[in-house]
Design a protein around this motif. Structure first.
Motif, PDB file in Angstrom:
ATOM      1  N   LYS A  84      51.200  60.608  71.561  1.00 52.96           N
ATOM      2  CA  LYS A  84      52.637  60.469  71.794  1.00 52.96           C
ATOM      3  C   LYS A  84      53.399  60.385  70.475  1.00 52.96           C
ATOM      4  CE  LYS A  84      51.946  58.209  76.271  1.00 52.96           C
ATOM      5  NZ  LYS A  84      52.201  56.997  77.101  1.00 52.96           N
ATOM      6  N   GLU A 114      55.752  62.097  62.746  1.00 50.92           N
ATOM      7  CA  GLU A 114      54.476  61.375  62.687  1.00 50.92           C
ATOM      8  C   GLU A 114      53.306  62.353  62.612  1.00 50.92           C
ATOM      9  OE1 GLU A 114      55.788  57.343  65.153  1.00 50.92           O
ATOM     10  OE2 GLU A 114      55.128  59.141  66.241  1.00 50.92           O
ATOM     11  N   ASP A 135      55.762  61.721  67.432  1.00 51.85           N
ATOM     12  CA  ASP A 135      56.852  62.673  67.270  1.00 51.85           C
ATOM     13  C   ASP A 135      56.507  63.642  66.146  1.00 51.85           C
ATOM     14  OD1 ASP A 135      57.492  61.428  64.795  1.00 51.85           O
ATOM     15  OD2 ASP A 135      58.911  60.065  65.768  1.00 51.85           O
ATOM     16  N   ASP A 136      57.389  64.607  65.910  1.00 56.78           N
ATOM     17  CA  ASP A 136      57.098  65.651  64.932  1.00 56.78           C
ATOM     18  C   ASP A 136      56.880  65.072  63.534  1.00 56.78           C
ATOM     19  OD1 ASP A 136      57.299  67.522  66.914  1.00 56.78           O
ATOM     20  OD2 ASP A 136      59.333  68.162  66.400  1.00 56.78           O
TER      21      ASP A 136
END
Length: 379
Positions: free
Chosen positions: A352, A357, A354-355
């Protein structure tokens, strides 16, 4: 930590350690020298039974947790020639010959399958294979889990007392299990493979690796689960410390591969709540270490089969055939036919991140990942 994670851990009975197990495991943990002497005494009692047992091509599964090592252990353990530790061997791991005789005679034995602590869909019984030999290593070697000191045991290490005890222990376990080949899974063996190769020159190593984005997602998921479970069950913390599992939970510790600065940097990131960056640096550090050692030590490279998790779940039959060929366990065809259809990519979670991370993980792990054949993999 989400409420769902906390509830899942609280409801997981695997975190609840019984009073009997807590007492006996504490007795073993607090008095390792006594148990070493008892194990040596047991060896003398079992001398006739193990006299003709030879240790040939022992198999060691080693890799960072959540890389697929349990699947590989359970598959190898399904071979008729394999002899492994099982859940039933705990707590008195030092005396398998006597303890298993007692367990076999004890009334009311239960062999009910329950989901293991990791809540990953893997069910276990007292007869399931498990990693328990770390207790023996900790009894003979100091600093194995101290982050301020190198945890590496290389080919120059010598500990005759351990080596004799370990050989005898394996021979007793082979006798108890009725097998011929010792099979072990222990994550911490990643920094001990060269030492093991010096003890057993014909050893076979299996090194599972996994794409860092998916791997780190699984590691973070497990760490949250264990923290929640241990918070509700204080005995669980003691249990993890006693069996030598520091991968997750309230006493999490990274493996020190000899780079003190990087080890402390990883701990600082975790302490500050920078989980993703901490795990990414840990993944990179450990896999660089492994790749380096296999370049330097050609015998280690020859003895080691790297199993990429993605390849395993994409074509289980092919990868398992390569596995049994590498470890030289014959007649595995029916076992592969039975196990291969059960292996698949996890369907109980997805990363889960994000871009930003994902980009952080890729940036930190990119070079190490390429050394194991990984380029960017979509999530």
């Amino acid at each position: 930590m989400t409420n769902a994670t906390a509830k899942q851990a609280s409801n997981n009975t695997a975190f609840h350690v019984s009073g009997w197990d807590h007492w006996l495991s504490g007795l073993v943990s607090r008095h390792p020298q006594h148990w070493i002497r008892l194990g040596n005494f047991e060896t003398r009692l079992a001398a006739d039974a193990i006299e003709d047992i030879k240790i040939e091509k022992p198999i060691f599964v080693a890799g960072l947790a959540r890389s697929g090592s349990t699947i590989l252990l359970e598959t190898l353990a399904g071979h008729a020639d394999a002899a492994t530790h099982r859940y039933r061997d705990y707590p008195p791991v030092f005396t398998p010959w006597l303890w298993n005789r007692f367990v076999d005679l004890a009334p009311g034995k239960k062999n009910v399958a329950v989901e293991r602590t990791h809540a990953d869909g893997i069910n276990v019984t007292p007869e399931s294979p498990e990693a328990f030999e770390e207790m023996i290593w900790m009894a003979f070697f100091n600093n194995l889990h101290e982050i301020g000191k190198s945890n590496v045991l290389d080919g120059h290490i010598s500990n005759p007392g351990f080596e004799q005890f370990y050989r005898d222990h394996i021979r007793k376990l082979i006798h108890v299990r009725g097998g011929q080949r010792y099979v072990s899974k222990a994550n911490y063996l990643v920094t001990r493979m060269e030492y093991l190769l010096s003890i057993f020159p014909d050893a076979r190593f299996v090194l599972p690796v996994r794409d860092p984005v998916w791997h780190i997602a699984s590691l973070i998921k497990q760490h949250k689960l264990f923290c929640a479970g241990e918070a509700d069950n204080p005995r669980a913390i003691a249990h993890m410390q006693r069996v030598g599992h520091y991968e997750f939970g309230l006493d999490r510790r990274p493996i020190n591969t000899g780079d003190l600065h990087e080890t402390f940097a990883i701990m600082k990131l975790w302490t500050n709540g920078d989980e993703i960056e901490g795990w990414a640096r840990y993944w990179s550090n450990l896999h660089h270490y492994l790749a380096d050692r296999m370049i330097v030590n050609k015998d280690l490279a020859k003895a080691t089969l790297v199993v990429r998790y993605e390849d395993l779940v994409a074509d289980p039959a092919k990868q398992l055939a390569s596995l049994f060929d590498h470890v030289e366990l014959d007649g595995a065809g029916p076992l592969i036919d039975r196990v291969a259809p059960t292996i698949h990519a996890p369907d109980y979670y997805r990363p889960k991140f994000d871009d930003a991370e994902i980009a952080l993980i890729r940036d930190i792990t990119n070079i190490a990942a390429k050394r194991f054949g990984y380029d960017a993999v979509s999530v």
